[in-house]
Enzyme design. Structure first.
Site, PDB file in Angstrom:
ATOM      1  N   ASP A  42      37.151  28.576  67.701  1.00 55.47           N
ATOM      2  CA  ASP A  42      36.927  28.136  66.321  1.00 55.47           C
ATOM      3  C   ASP A  42      36.046  29.221  65.686  1.00 55.47           C
ATOM      4  O   ASP A  42      34.845  29.269  65.920  1.00 55.47           O
ATOM      5  CB  ASP A  42      36.230  26.769  66.343  1.00 55.47           C
ATOM      6  CG  ASP A  42      35.820  26.305  64.949  1.00 55.47           C
ATOM      7  OD1 ASP A  42      35.917  27.096  63.995  1.00 55.47           O
ATOM      8  OD2 ASP A  42      35.375  25.148  64.836  1.00 55.47           O
TER       9      ASP A  42
ATOM     10  N   ARG B 284      38.178  25.321  50.060  1.00 53.19           N
ATOM     11  CA  ARG B 284      37.728  24.472  51.174  1.00 53.19           C
ATOM     12  C   ARG B 284      38.923  23.937  51.957  1.00 53.19           C
ATOM     13  O   ARG B 284      39.763  23.239  51.401  1.00 53.19           O
ATOM     14  CB  ARG B 284      36.929  23.318  50.563  1.00 53.19           C
ATOM     15  CG  ARG B 284      36.178  22.453  51.470  1.00 53.19           C
ATOM     16  CD  ARG B 284      35.082  21.742  50.698  1.00 53.19           C
ATOM     17  NE  ARG B 284      34.027  22.695  50.351  1.00 53.19           N
ATOM     18  CZ  ARG B 284      33.084  23.096  51.208  1.00 53.19           C
ATOM     19  NH1 ARG B 284      33.034  22.619  52.429  1.00 53.19           N
ATOM     20  NH2 ARG B 284      32.178  23.979  50.839  1.00 53.19           N
TER      21      ARG B 284
ATOM     22  N   LYS C 145      34.354  29.673  54.247  1.00 56.39           N
ATOM     23  CA  LYS C 145      33.044  30.274  54.550  1.00 56.39           C
ATOM     24  C   LYS C 145      33.155  31.781  54.282  1.00 56.39           C
ATOM     25  O   LYS C 145      33.427  32.169  53.155  1.00 56.39           O
ATOM     26  CB  LYS C 145      32.647  29.969  55.987  1.00 56.39           C
ATOM     27  CG  LYS C 145      32.536  28.477  56.303  1.00 56.39           C
ATOM     28  CD  LYS C 145      31.941  28.274  57.669  1.00 56.39           C
ATOM     29  CE  LYS C 145      32.199  26.904  58.248  1.00 56.39           C
ATOM     30  NZ  LYS C 145      31.553  25.805  57.577  1.00 56.39           N
TER      31      LYS C 145
ATOM     32  N   TYR D  81      54.481  16.673  45.953  1.00 58.88           N
ATOM     33  CA  TYR D  81      54.497  16.192  47.342  1.00 58.88           C
ATOM     34  C   TYR D  81      55.429  17.080  48.149  1.00 58.88           C
ATOM     35  O   TYR D  81      56.549  17.369  47.714  1.00 58.88           O
ATOM     36  CB  TYR D  81      55.028  14.756  47.399  1.00 58.88           C
ATOM     37  CG  TYR D  81      54.014  13.799  47.955  1.00 58.88           C
ATOM     38  CD1 TYR D  81      53.483  13.991  49.228  1.00 58.88           C
ATOM     39  CD2 TYR D  81      53.556  12.715  47.224  1.00 58.88           C
ATOM     40  CE1 TYR D  81      52.527  13.130  49.744  1.00 58.88           C
ATOM     41  CE2 TYR D  81      52.604  11.848  47.732  1.00 58.88           C
ATOM     42  CZ  TYR D  81      52.094  12.062  48.991  1.00 58.88           C
ATOM     43  OH  TYR D  81      51.154  11.218  49.508  1.00 58.88           O
TER      44      TYR D  81
ATOM     45  N   GLU E   8      55.584  16.976  52.059  1.00 59.99           N
ATOM     46  CA  GLU E   8      55.398  16.723  53.501  1.00 59.99           C
ATOM     47  C   GLU E   8      56.428  17.500  54.302  1.00 59.99           C
ATOM     48  O   GLU E   8      57.608  17.500  53.965  1.00 59.99           O
ATOM     49  CB  GLU E   8      55.573  15.230  53.782  1.00 59.99           C
ATOM     50  CG  GLU E   8      54.446  14.389  53.230  1.00 59.99           C
ATOM     51  CD  GLU E   8      54.833  12.932  53.149  1.00 59.99           C
ATOM     52  OE1 GLU E   8      56.024  12.653  52.951  1.00 59.99           O
ATOM     53  OE2 GLU E   8      53.939  12.087  53.276  1.00 59.99           O
TER      54      GLU E   8
ATOM     55  N   THR F 296      37.640  27.574  59.312  1.00 54.14           N
ATOM     56  CA  THR F 296      37.556  27.087  57.937  1.00 54.14           C
ATOM     57  C   THR F 296      38.125  28.210  57.077  1.00 54.14           C
ATOM     58  O   THR F 296      38.233  29.355  57.515  1.00 54.14           O
ATOM     59  CB  THR F 296      36.088  26.855  57.502  1.00 54.14           C
ATOM     60  OG1 THR F 296      35.337  28.019  57.851  1.00 54.14           O
ATOM     61  CG2 THR F 296      35.469  25.648  58.125  1.00 54.14           C
TER      62      THR F 296
HETATM   63  C1  LIG Z   1      32.419  26.361  63.831  1.00 51.78           C
HETATM   64  C2  LIG Z   1      32.693  25.312  62.812  1.00 51.78           C
HETATM   65  N1  LIG Z   1      33.781  24.539  62.937  1.00 51.78           N
HETATM   66  C3  LIG Z   1      34.078  23.577  62.058  1.00 51.78           C
HETATM   67  C4  LIG Z   1      33.262  23.338  60.972  1.00 51.78           C
HETATM   68  C5  LIG Z   1      33.612  22.218  60.040  1.00 51.78           C
HETATM   69  O1  LIG Z   1      34.387  22.664  58.988  1.00 51.78           O
HETATM   70  P1  LIG Z   1      34.932  21.644  57.875  1.00 51.78           P
HETATM   71  O2  LIG Z   1      33.764  21.319  57.020  1.00 51.78           O
HETATM   72  O3  LIG Z   1      36.002  22.405  57.163  1.00 51.78           O
HETATM   73  O4  LIG Z   1      35.467  20.462  58.598  1.00 51.78           O
HETATM   74  C6  LIG Z   1      32.120  24.116  60.780  1.00 51.78           C
HETATM   75  C7  LIG Z   1      31.259  23.873  59.607  1.00 51.78           C
HETATM   76  O5  LIG Z   1      30.213  24.373  59.394  1.00 51.78           O
HETATM   77  C8  LIG Z   1      31.821  25.140  61.729  1.00 51.78           C
HETATM   78  O6  LIG Z   1      30.738  25.887  61.621  1.00 51.78           O
END
Ligand SMILES: Cc1ncc(COP(=O)(O)O)c(C=O)c1O
Length: 419
Positions: A317, A352, A346, A161, A163, A343
Protein backbone atom coordinates in the site's frame (compact mmCIF):
# COMPACT_ATOMS: atom_id res chain seq x y z
CA UNK A 1 -33.39 -5.21 -8.75
CA UNK A 2 -36.02 -6.44 -11.11
CA UNK A 3 -37.75 -3.56 -12.79
CA UNK A 4 -39.80 -5.70 -15.13
CA UNK A 5 -42.16 -7.15 -12.52
CA UNK A 6 -43.09 -3.92 -10.84
CA UNK A 7 -46.75 -3.90 -9.91
CA UNK A 8 -46.58 -0.17 -9.18
CA UNK A 9 -47.69 2.31 -11.80
CA UNK A 10 -44.45 4.16 -11.11
CA UNK A 11 -41.67 3.43 -13.55
CA UNK A 12 -37.99 4.34 -13.71
CA UNK A 13 -38.29 4.45 -17.46
CA UNK A 14 -36.55 1.14 -18.14
CA UNK A 15 -37.75 -2.40 -18.58
CA UNK A 16 -35.81 -5.60 -19.08
CA UNK A 17 -36.12 -7.97 -21.97
CA UNK A 18 -37.55 -11.37 -20.98
CA UNK A 19 -34.19 -13.13 -20.45
CA UNK A 20 -32.95 -11.94 -17.11
CA UNK A 21 -29.49 -10.85 -18.20
CA UNK A 22 -29.23 -8.34 -15.42
CA UNK A 23 -28.22 -11.15 -13.05
CA UNK A 24 -24.56 -10.72 -12.20
CA UNK A 25 -22.35 -12.68 -14.54
CA UNK A 26 -18.72 -12.12 -15.34
CA UNK A 27 -18.68 -13.23 -18.95
CA UNK A 28 -20.88 -10.68 -20.66
CA UNK A 29 -20.03 -9.72 -24.19
CA UNK A 30 -23.61 -8.88 -25.14
CA UNK A 31 -24.96 -5.37 -24.72
CA UNK A 32 -27.27 -5.08 -21.74
CA UNK A 33 -30.88 -5.45 -22.83
CA UNK A 34 -32.45 -2.41 -21.23
CA UNK A 35 -35.17 -0.59 -23.16
CA UNK A 36 -36.82 2.75 -22.85
CA UNK A 37 -40.47 2.35 -21.90
CA UNK A 38 -41.26 5.62 -23.68
CA UNK A 39 -43.61 4.63 -26.52
CA UNK A 40 -41.88 4.72 -29.89
CA UNK A 41 -45.20 4.40 -31.74
CA UNK A 42 -45.92 7.32 -34.02
CA UNK A 43 -47.86 9.74 -31.89
CA UNK A 44 -48.26 13.43 -32.73
CA UNK A 45 -45.51 14.10 -30.16
CA UNK A 46 -42.79 11.75 -31.26
CA UNK A 47 -43.55 12.30 -34.90
CA UNK A 48 -42.39 15.83 -34.21
CA UNK A 49 -39.32 14.68 -32.31
CA UNK A 50 -38.39 12.28 -35.10
CA UNK A 51 -38.85 15.03 -37.67
CA UNK A 52 -36.62 17.33 -35.61
CA UNK A 53 -33.98 14.57 -35.38
CA UNK A 54 -34.09 14.03 -39.11
CA UNK A 55 -33.78 17.74 -39.74
CA UNK A 56 -37.19 17.79 -41.47
CA UNK A 57 -39.09 21.06 -41.65
CA UNK A 58 -41.59 21.64 -38.96
CA UNK A 59 -43.88 24.42 -37.94
CA UNK A 60 -41.74 26.72 -35.74
CA UNK A 61 -44.74 27.88 -33.75
CA UNK A 62 -45.12 24.28 -32.55
CA UNK A 63 -41.54 24.00 -31.30
CA UNK A 64 -40.33 25.48 -28.08
CA UNK A 65 -36.74 25.90 -26.92
CA UNK A 66 -35.54 25.83 -23.34
CA UNK A 67 -32.20 25.52 -21.56
CA UNK A 68 -31.30 23.09 -18.83
CA UNK A 69 -27.80 23.06 -17.32
CA UNK A 70 -26.52 25.16 -20.19
CA UNK A 71 -27.92 22.85 -22.91
CA UNK A 72 -30.44 24.07 -25.45
CA UNK A 73 -33.31 21.60 -25.79
CA UNK A 74 -35.96 21.79 -28.51
CA UNK A 75 -39.33 20.22 -27.90
CA UNK A 76 -42.64 20.13 -29.66
CA UNK A 77 -45.35 21.96 -27.74
CA UNK A 78 -47.90 19.68 -26.13
CA UNK A 79 -51.16 19.55 -28.07
CA UNK A 80 -53.23 16.38 -28.23
CA UNK A 81 -52.54 13.81 -25.51
CA UNK A 82 -50.59 10.77 -26.78
CA UNK A 83 -52.70 7.78 -27.78
CA UNK A 84 -53.81 5.98 -24.63
CA UNK A 85 -52.90 2.56 -26.02
CA UNK A 86 -49.27 3.64 -26.39
CA UNK A 87 -48.91 4.94 -22.86
CA UNK A 88 -50.37 3.71 -19.59
CA UNK A 89 -49.74 7.08 -17.87
CA UNK A 90 -52.84 9.13 -17.19
CA UNK A 91 -52.46 12.82 -17.92
CA UNK A 92 -53.82 15.22 -15.37
CA UNK A 93 -54.78 18.53 -17.00
CA UNK A 94 -52.67 21.38 -15.68
CA UNK A 95 -53.43 25.03 -16.23
CA UNK A 96 -51.08 26.70 -18.74
CA UNK A 97 -49.98 29.24 -16.16
CA UNK A 98 -49.03 26.44 -13.76
CA UNK A 99 -46.98 24.73 -16.45
CA UNK A 100 -45.08 27.95 -17.21
CA UNK A 101 -44.42 28.48 -13.53
CA UNK A 102 -43.13 24.93 -13.15
CA UNK A 103 -40.90 25.28 -16.18
CA UNK A 104 -39.46 28.51 -14.84
CA UNK A 105 -38.82 26.84 -11.46
CA UNK A 106 -37.04 23.88 -13.08
CA UNK A 107 -34.94 26.18 -15.25
CA UNK A 108 -33.84 28.25 -12.32
CA UNK A 109 -33.23 25.14 -10.15
CA UNK A 110 -30.97 23.61 -12.81
CA UNK A 111 -28.85 26.71 -13.30
CA UNK A 112 -28.42 27.98 -9.76
CA UNK A 113 -24.94 28.20 -8.30
CA UNK A 114 -24.30 27.01 -4.72
CA UNK A 115 -24.52 30.55 -3.37
CA UNK A 116 -28.09 30.83 -4.70
CA UNK A 117 -29.22 27.22 -4.17
CA UNK A 118 -27.87 26.87 -0.64
CA UNK A 119 -26.51 30.07 0.91
CA UNK A 120 -26.01 28.38 4.32
CA UNK A 121 -23.75 25.69 2.90
CA UNK A 122 -22.03 28.22 0.63
CA UNK A 123 -21.09 30.35 3.60
CA UNK A 124 -19.51 27.40 5.45
CA UNK A 125 -17.67 26.35 2.29
CA UNK A 126 -16.29 29.88 1.91
CA UNK A 127 -15.00 29.79 5.47
CA UNK A 128 -13.29 26.43 4.78
CA UNK A 129 -11.74 27.84 1.58
CA UNK A 130 -10.40 30.75 3.59
CA UNK A 131 -9.02 28.41 6.21
CA UNK A 132 -7.26 26.33 3.55
CA UNK A 133 -5.83 29.41 1.82
CA UNK A 134 -4.74 31.35 4.88
CA UNK A 135 -3.63 28.59 7.25
CA UNK A 136 -0.51 26.46 7.03
CA UNK A 137 -1.39 22.83 6.42
CA UNK A 138 1.29 20.47 7.70
CA UNK A 139 -0.61 17.22 7.18
CA UNK A 140 1.52 14.99 4.97
CA UNK A 141 -1.40 12.92 3.74
CA UNK A 142 -3.27 15.95 2.33
CA UNK A 143 -2.70 17.91 -0.85
CA UNK A 144 -4.24 20.67 -2.97
CA UNK A 145 -5.63 19.70 -6.35
CA UNK A 146 -5.45 21.93 -9.39
CA UNK A 147 -8.38 23.68 -11.06
CA UNK A 148 -8.64 21.10 -13.85
CA UNK A 149 -9.07 18.26 -11.32
CA UNK A 150 -11.75 20.28 -9.50
CA UNK A 151 -13.55 21.01 -12.76
CA UNK A 152 -13.67 17.31 -13.62
CA UNK A 153 -14.91 16.47 -10.10
CA UNK A 154 -17.73 18.99 -10.40
CA UNK A 155 -18.69 17.95 -13.90
CA UNK A 156 -21.67 16.27 -15.61
CA UNK A 157 -19.79 12.94 -15.38
CA UNK A 158 -21.33 12.50 -11.93
CA UNK A 159 -24.69 11.93 -13.68
CA UNK A 160 -23.85 8.62 -15.33
CA UNK A 161 -24.28 5.09 -14.00
CA UNK A 162 -21.70 2.67 -15.40
CA UNK A 163 -21.47 -0.44 -13.21
CA UNK A 164 -18.96 -2.83 -14.72
CA UNK A 165 -15.78 -2.22 -16.68
CA UNK A 166 -15.08 -0.63 -20.10
CA UNK A 167 -16.84 -2.71 -22.75
CA UNK A 168 -18.99 -4.63 -20.26
CA UNK A 169 -21.42 -2.33 -18.49
CA UNK A 170 -24.87 -2.89 -17.07
CA UNK A 171 -26.26 0.35 -18.50
CA UNK A 172 -26.35 1.73 -22.01
CA UNK A 173 -24.86 5.05 -23.08
CA UNK A 174 -21.39 4.39 -21.74
CA UNK A 175 -19.30 4.83 -24.89
CA UNK A 176 -17.61 8.01 -23.62
CA UNK A 177 -17.36 6.77 -20.04
CA UNK A 178 -15.55 3.69 -21.43
CA UNK A 179 -13.11 5.99 -23.24
CA UNK A 180 -12.47 7.99 -20.07
CA UNK A 181 -11.89 4.93 -17.89
CA UNK A 182 -9.63 3.30 -20.49
CA UNK A 183 -7.60 6.52 -20.80
CA UNK A 184 -7.30 6.67 -17.01
CA UNK A 185 -6.10 3.04 -16.86
CA UNK A 186 -3.50 3.67 -19.58
CA UNK A 187 -2.22 6.74 -17.79
CA UNK A 188 -2.07 4.89 -14.46
CA UNK A 189 0.19 2.26 -16.03
CA UNK A 190 2.27 4.93 -17.81
CA UNK A 191 2.73 6.97 -14.61
CA UNK A 192 4.51 4.01 -13.02
CA UNK A 193 6.24 2.75 -16.19
CA UNK A 194 4.21 -0.47 -16.22
CA UNK A 195 3.71 -2.69 -19.20
CA UNK A 196 0.07 -3.66 -19.87
CA UNK A 197 1.19 -7.23 -20.66
CA UNK A 198 2.32 -7.72 -17.07
CA UNK A 199 0.21 -5.31 -15.05
CA UNK A 200 -3.48 -4.47 -14.88
CA UNK A 201 -5.18 -1.70 -12.93
CA UNK A 202 -8.58 -0.96 -11.44
CA UNK A 203 -9.25 2.79 -11.09
CA UNK A 204 -12.71 2.50 -9.51
CA UNK A 205 -12.06 2.16 -5.73
CA UNK A 206 -13.77 4.90 -3.74
CA UNK A 207 -10.87 5.10 -1.27
CA UNK A 208 -7.65 3.28 -0.41
CA UNK A 209 -9.31 1.60 2.59
CA UNK A 210 -11.87 0.21 0.13
CA UNK A 211 -9.11 -0.76 -2.33
CA UNK A 212 -7.28 -2.74 0.37
CA UNK A 213 -10.44 -4.47 1.53
CA UNK A 214 -11.26 -5.30 -2.08
CA UNK A 215 -7.89 -7.03 -2.45
CA UNK A 216 -8.52 -9.10 0.69
CA UNK A 217 -12.08 -9.93 -0.40
CA UNK A 218 -10.92 -11.02 -3.84
CA UNK A 219 -8.03 -13.19 -2.68
CA UNK A 220 -9.05 -14.48 0.75
CA UNK A 221 -11.84 -16.22 2.60
CA UNK A 222 -13.17 -14.74 5.85
CA UNK A 223 -10.80 -15.67 8.66
CA UNK A 224 -7.76 -16.02 6.40
CA UNK A 225 -4.53 -14.47 7.62
CA UNK A 226 -2.85 -11.19 6.76
CA UNK A 227 0.21 -9.45 8.19
CA UNK A 228 0.88 -5.70 8.07
CA UNK A 229 2.89 -3.08 9.94
CA UNK A 230 1.55 -2.40 13.43
CA UNK A 231 -0.36 0.92 13.63
CA UNK A 232 1.82 2.38 16.44
CA UNK A 233 4.87 1.48 14.30
CA UNK A 234 3.46 3.54 11.38
CA UNK A 235 1.07 1.07 9.74
CA UNK A 236 -2.47 1.81 8.60
CA UNK A 237 -5.68 0.54 10.21
CA UNK A 238 -6.77 -0.91 6.86
CA UNK A 239 -3.89 -3.45 7.12
CA UNK A 240 -5.49 -5.03 10.22
CA UNK A 241 -5.66 -3.19 13.50
CA UNK A 242 -6.37 -4.01 17.16
CA UNK A 243 -6.68 -1.68 20.15
CA UNK A 244 -4.33 -2.41 23.10
CA UNK A 245 -7.31 -4.11 24.82
CA UNK A 246 -7.62 -6.48 21.82
CA UNK A 247 -10.68 -4.77 20.30
CA UNK A 248 -10.82 -5.19 16.52
CA UNK A 249 -10.89 -1.86 14.78
CA UNK A 250 -11.00 -2.17 11.00
CA UNK A 251 -12.81 -4.47 8.59
CA UNK A 252 -9.40 -6.01 7.90
CA UNK A 253 -9.17 -7.29 11.49
CA UNK A 254 -12.90 -7.98 11.93
CA UNK A 255 -13.22 -10.25 8.88
CA UNK A 256 -9.65 -11.56 8.63
CA UNK A 257 -7.05 -12.71 11.14
CA UNK A 258 -4.25 -10.18 11.30
CA UNK A 259 -0.91 -10.32 13.04
CA UNK A 260 1.19 -7.15 13.00
CA UNK A 261 4.95 -6.82 12.65
CA UNK A 262 6.76 -3.90 14.27
CA UNK A 263 9.70 -1.51 14.08
CA UNK A 264 12.67 -1.93 16.37
CA UNK A 265 12.07 0.80 18.99
CA UNK A 266 15.82 1.51 19.18
CA UNK A 267 16.44 2.07 15.46
CA UNK A 268 12.96 2.92 14.10
CA UNK A 269 13.55 0.44 11.25
CA UNK A 270 11.36 -2.58 10.59
CA UNK A 271 12.70 -5.54 12.54
CA UNK A 272 12.98 -7.95 9.61
CA UNK A 273 14.36 -10.86 11.62
CA UNK A 274 11.37 -10.82 13.95
CA UNK A 275 9.03 -10.27 10.99
CA UNK A 276 10.44 -13.36 9.28
CA UNK A 277 10.14 -15.46 12.41
CA UNK A 278 6.51 -14.40 12.98
CA UNK A 279 5.62 -14.88 9.31
CA UNK A 280 7.01 -18.42 9.31
CA UNK A 281 4.86 -19.25 12.35
CA UNK A 282 1.71 -17.41 11.24
CA UNK A 283 1.81 -18.18 7.49
CA UNK A 284 -0.18 -15.16 6.27
CA UNK A 285 -1.82 -15.45 2.87
CA UNK A 286 -1.04 -11.77 2.22
CA UNK A 287 2.02 -9.95 3.53
CA UNK A 288 1.50 -6.18 3.38
CA UNK A 289 4.23 -3.59 3.16
CA UNK A 290 3.73 0.18 3.01
CA UNK A 291 2.29 2.31 5.78
CA UNK A 292 1.05 5.70 6.92
CA UNK A 293 4.01 7.02 8.87
CA UNK A 294 7.18 5.02 8.28
CA UNK A 295 9.68 7.69 7.21
CA UNK A 296 12.20 5.25 5.70
CA UNK A 297 12.75 3.53 2.37
CA UNK A 298 10.90 0.25 2.19
CA UNK A 299 13.18 -2.74 1.58
CA UNK A 300 10.83 -4.43 -0.90
CA UNK A 301 13.47 -7.06 -1.82
CA UNK A 302 13.58 -8.29 1.76
CA UNK A 303 9.77 -8.40 1.94
CA UNK A 304 9.75 -10.48 -1.27
CA UNK A 305 12.16 -13.03 0.21
CA UNK A 306 9.99 -13.42 3.31
CA UNK A 307 6.75 -13.62 1.29
CA UNK A 308 8.27 -16.36 -0.91
CA UNK A 309 9.53 -18.24 2.12
CA UNK A 310 6.12 -18.28 3.86
CA UNK A 311 4.11 -18.63 0.64
CA UNK A 312 2.32 -15.26 0.85
CA UNK A 313 1.17 -12.84 -1.83
CA UNK A 314 3.18 -9.62 -1.42
CA UNK A 315 1.05 -6.48 -1.43
CA UNK A 316 2.23 -2.89 -1.03
CA UNK A 317 0.00 0.00 0.00
CA UNK A 318 2.06 2.93 -1.32
CA UNK A 319 -0.60 5.54 -0.41
CA UNK A 320 1.76 8.04 1.20
CA UNK A 321 4.57 7.80 -1.36
CA UNK A 322 2.86 7.06 -4.69
CA UNK A 323 3.67 10.56 -6.04
CA UNK A 324 7.32 10.02 -5.10
CA UNK A 325 7.31 6.59 -6.75
CA UNK A 326 5.87 8.10 -9.96
CA UNK A 327 8.55 10.82 -9.82
CA UNK A 328 11.20 8.12 -9.22
CA UNK A 329 12.24 9.86 -6.03
CA UNK A 330 11.98 6.67 -3.99
CA UNK A 331 12.15 2.90 -4.50
CA UNK A 332 9.37 1.34 -6.56
CA UNK A 333 7.25 -1.45 -5.04
CA UNK A 334 6.40 -2.65 -8.56
CA UNK A 335 9.78 -4.36 -8.91
CA UNK A 336 8.95 -6.87 -6.17
CA UNK A 337 5.25 -6.83 -5.26
CA UNK A 338 2.32 -8.79 -6.70
CA UNK A 339 -0.29 -6.17 -5.88
CA UNK A 340 0.08 -2.44 -5.25
CA UNK A 341 -2.65 -0.16 -3.89
CA UNK A 342 -2.67 3.59 -3.29
CA UNK A 343 -4.74 6.59 -2.43
CA UNK A 344 -5.00 8.99 -5.35
CA UNK A 345 -5.22 12.19 -3.30
CA UNK A 346 -2.00 12.35 -1.30
CA UNK A 347 1.39 12.88 -3.01
CA UNK A 348 -0.19 11.84 -6.33
CA UNK A 349 -2.23 15.07 -6.07
CA UNK A 350 -5.41 13.75 -7.62
CA UNK A 351 -9.02 13.52 -6.43
CA UNK A 352 -9.92 11.60 -3.25
CA UNK A 353 -10.06 7.87 -4.03
CA UNK A 354 -8.14 4.62 -4.39
CA UNK A 355 -6.46 2.49 -7.06
CA UNK A 356 -5.35 -1.16 -7.35
CA UNK A 357 -2.55 -2.49 -9.57
CA UNK A 358 -2.17 -6.25 -9.97
CA UNK A 359 0.26 -8.51 -11.80
CA UNK A 360 -1.05 -10.48 -14.75
CA UNK A 361 0.31 -12.78 -17.45
CA UNK A 362 2.85 -15.58 -16.92
CA UNK A 363 4.60 -15.87 -13.57
CA UNK A 364 8.37 -15.49 -13.72
CA UNK A 365 10.41 -18.69 -13.37
CA UNK A 366 11.80 -19.36 -9.89
CA UNK A 367 15.58 -19.07 -9.79
CA UNK A 368 17.35 -22.39 -10.38
CA UNK A 369 14.33 -24.15 -11.92
CA UNK A 370 14.31 -25.41 -15.54
CA UNK A 371 12.20 -23.51 -18.12
CA UNK A 372 8.55 -24.63 -17.90
CA UNK A 373 7.07 -26.64 -20.79
CA UNK A 374 3.67 -25.86 -22.34
CA UNK A 375 0.99 -26.30 -19.72
CA UNK A 376 3.52 -26.06 -16.87
CA UNK A 377 3.54 -22.27 -17.30
CA UNK A 378 1.84 -20.65 -14.32
CA UNK A 379 -0.27 -17.52 -14.70
CA UNK A 380 -1.27 -14.85 -12.20
CA UNK A 381 -4.97 -15.01 -11.43
CA UNK A 382 -5.51 -11.70 -9.66
CA UNK A 383 -7.29 -9.78 -12.42
CA UNK A 384 -10.70 -11.38 -12.34
CA UNK A 385 -10.75 -11.82 -8.55
CA UNK A 386 -9.85 -8.21 -7.83
CA UNK A 387 -12.16 -6.70 -10.44
CA UNK A 388 -15.04 -8.84 -9.16
CA UNK A 389 -14.34 -7.80 -5.57
CA UNK A 390 -14.49 -4.11 -6.57
CA UNK A 391 -17.75 -4.62 -8.45
CA UNK A 392 -20.14 -6.26 -7.68
CA UNK A 393 -18.84 -7.52 -4.32
CA UNK A 394 -18.06 -4.24 -2.56
CA UNK A 395 -18.95 -1.30 -4.79
CA UNK A 396 -21.67 -0.15 -7.12
CA UNK A 397 -21.38 2.36 -9.93
CA UNK A 398 -17.94 3.93 -10.36
CA UNK A 399 -17.63 7.66 -9.70
CA UNK A 400 -16.89 8.80 -13.23
CA UNK A 401 -16.21 12.37 -12.19
CA UNK A 402 -13.49 11.00 -9.91
CA UNK A 403 -12.04 8.76 -12.62
CA UNK A 404 -11.79 11.65 -15.09
CA UNK A 405 -10.16 13.85 -12.42
CA UNK A 406 -7.71 11.02 -11.70
CA UNK A 407 -6.88 10.77 -15.41
CA UNK A 408 -5.87 14.45 -15.30
CA UNK A 409 -3.69 13.99 -12.21
CA UNK A 410 -1.97 10.96 -13.76
CA UNK A 411 -1.28 12.91 -16.96
CA UNK A 412 0.29 15.63 -14.84
CA UNK A 413 2.39 13.04 -13.00
CA UNK A 414 3.68 11.73 -16.36
CA UNK A 415 4.20 15.23 -17.81
CA UNK A 416 6.12 16.40 -14.74
CA UNK A 417 8.43 13.40 -14.99
CA UNK A 418 9.02 13.66 -18.72
CA UNK A 419 8.73 17.46 -19.05
C1 LIG B 1 -0.99 3.73 3.85
C2 LIG B 1 -2.40 4.20 3.84
N1 LIG B 1 -3.37 3.40 3.37
C3 LIG B 1 -4.65 3.77 3.35
C4 LIG B 1 -5.04 5.01 3.82
C5 LIG B 1 -6.50 5.35 3.82
O1 LIG B 1 -6.86 6.01 2.66
P1 LIG B 1 -8.38 6.45 2.39
O2 LIG B 1 -8.61 7.63 3.26
O3 LIG B 1 -8.43 6.76 0.93
O4 LIG B 1 -9.23 5.28 2.75
C6 LIG B 1 -4.08 5.89 4.31
C7 LIG B 1 -4.50 7.22 4.80
O5 LIG B 1 -3.81 8.01 5.35
C8 LIG B 1 -2.71 5.48 4.33
O6 LIG B 1 -1.77 6.26 4.81
Amino acid sequence: MDLSNSSSTLSLGFSQLPDDSASLQRDRKQPIPLQLLEPRARSPENNGAAAAENGEDEDDSDVEEFRILGHCIKRRRESEPASSSASSCKRIPIAAADVEERRAAIRSWGNESISEADPDLFEIMEREKNRQAKGIELIASENFVCKAVMEALGSHLTNKYSEGLPGERYYGGNQYIDEIETLCQERALAAFDLDSENWGVNVQPYSCTSANFEVYTGLLLPGDRIMGLDTPSGGNTSHGCYMPDGRKVSGASIFFESLPYKVNPQTGYIDFDKLEERAMDFHPKILICGGSSYPREWDYGRFRQIADKCGAVLMCDMAQVSGLVAAKECASPFDYCDIVTSTTHKSLRGPRGGIIFYRKGAKPRKRGTPPPQGNEIEYYNFEEKINFAVFPSLQGGPHNNHISALAIALKQACDRRHG
